[in-house]
Design an enzyme around this catalytic site. Structure first.
Site, short mmCIF file in Angstrom:
data_model
loop_
_atom_site.label_atom_id
_atom_site.label_comp_id
_atom_site.label_asym_id
_atom_site.label_seq_id
_atom_site.Cartn_x
_atom_site.Cartn_y
_atom_site.Cartn_z
N TYR A 13 -5.40 24.89 3.13
CA TYR A 13 -4.09 25.40 2.72
C TYR A 13 -4.21 26.86 2.28
O TYR A 13 -3.43 27.72 2.72
CB TYR A 13 -3.53 24.55 1.59
CG TYR A 13 -2.30 25.13 0.94
CD1 TYR A 13 -1.09 25.18 1.62
CD2 TYR A 13 -2.34 25.65 -0.36
CE1 TYR A 13 0.05 25.72 1.03
CE2 TYR A 13 -1.21 26.19 -0.95
CZ TYR A 13 -0.02 26.23 -0.25
OH TYR A 13 1.09 26.77 -0.84
N SER B 64 0.32 32.18 -1.93
CA SER B 64 -0.02 31.21 -2.98
C SER B 64 -1.17 31.73 -3.83
O SER B 64 -2.04 32.47 -3.35
CB SER B 64 -0.43 29.89 -2.32
OG SER B 64 -1.04 29.02 -3.26
#
Length: 346
Positions: free
Chosen positions: A153, A128
């Site tokens: 995350y 990501s």
């Protein structure tokens, strides 16, 4: 290409990738837990479309349960794994951190072990843009250090890259990590801003504009993401013969390991983004301006030079074209559902 395992096949990116591979004649095995992080009905609708293909097999599976993962690998000769399943969402990770440890760390470990023991030829996995964290040097490059994540995350995605490198080094498992930049489009995730903005504007409800609108995102249309993945499936990660430990390139290695950014390389201001939705819906948004949220970053901007060099590909869909396609889908899809399930995240 045969026997490709796509994890997260009922998810946004997984659905589009599996559908593309099926259309190209590949044998696709889809794996998903079908959890309720967002509307399971949307996931089920995606899955039903995939099941229309004869060359698709689906497995309900929780990645953190090793025996379920191993059983799938034992029963099928899997050549390539595209690992897209994960607990998504920066904001959700602030209040539900353990969900990320279970799915993104334990689950990824089980995928790595299965690829190792059952001799997968290539593992492609979703990282990501959030791994860039506190970095401010723009555009973000895969050669930059990414040791300062600002959400759990992001930390789990950085950990995935480190875990993958270890398996590439120890077991010569070719691994390719893809840092996605704000993916959007039809069949998207309801927890994403473009989705919740659309819903609120259509219902005459206020939208939350964080950092008082001073945000930029490198929005990347789903078809561009899928094209990049498909091209990389056929390009197995290889060692970099020029890699040096005294001047290390974080995106390559002496092991068969690669990291790529997949972004549009054109950041869009949040205000302009909202105005496109307003124009296409012919409605004015009610804006509630708020400060920056914890775990968020003010801007993202992808350097995709490595992607262009290695597979001659660069995302190119404009935000106007991409949002137009999303809005067309949104109106059509929700018009067909009498009582759509509300998104539990918003």
């Amino acid at each position: 290409m045969a026997n490709i395992l796509v994890t997260g096949a009922a998810g946004f990116i997984g659905f589009h990738l599996a559908n593309k591979l099926l259309q190209e004649g590949c044998e696709v095995l889809g794996l998903d837990s079908m959890n309720d992080y967002y509307d399971p009905g949307l996931k089920q609708s995606r899955l039903e479309l995939l099941k229309e293909h004869r060359n698709f097999k689906f497995f309900l599976c929780q990645l953190e349960k090793q025996e379920q993962v191993d059983e799938i690998f034992e029963q099928h000769n899997i050549a390539v794994v595209v690992h897209l399943a994960a607990q998504a969402g920066v904001r959700y990770s602030i209040t539900n951190p353990r969900a990320y440890v279970d799915s993104n760390l334990a689950g990824f470990m089980n995928i790595l072990e299965a690829c190792r023991h059952y001799k997968a030829e290539h593992l492609i996995y979703a990282s990501s843009s959030s791994v860039y964290g506190a970095n401010t040097q723009m555009p973000f490059s895969v050669t930059h250090n990414v040791d300062h994540p600002v959400s759990l995350y992001a930390a789990t995605k950085k950990a995935n890259e480190l875990m993958a490198h270890t398996y590439s080094h120890l077991y010569r498992l070719p691994t390719t990590g893809l840092r996605f930049f704000t993916v959007y489009g039809p069949w998207g995730r309801p927890d994403m801003a473009y989705f919740s903005f659309t819903k609120a504007i259509m219902n005459n409800e206020p939208i939350k504009v964080f950092n008082h609108g001073n945000m930029k995102r490198d929005f990347t249309y789903i078809d561009d993401i899928v094209e990049g993945i498909v091209k990389l499936i056929g390009k197995k990660a290889e060692p970099n013969p020029h890699w040096q430990g005294d001047d290390p390139d974080p995106s390559t290695s002496t092991a068969p390991y690669r990291i790529y950014n997949i972004g549009n390389n054109q950041p869009v201001e949040l205000g302009h983004f909202i105005s496109i939705i307003e124009k296409k819906l012919s409605k004015t948004a009610i804006k509630e301006y708020l400060p920056m949220q914890a775990g968020d970053v003010p801007a993202t901007f992808a350097n995709v030079d490595d992607l262009v060099r290695d597979i001659d590909f660069k995302p190119s869909t404009s935000i106007e074209e991409g949002l137009g396609k999303f809005l067309d889908w949104y109106v059509q899809y929700y018009a067909s559902i009498p009582n759509p399930v509300s998104n539990p995240i918003t």
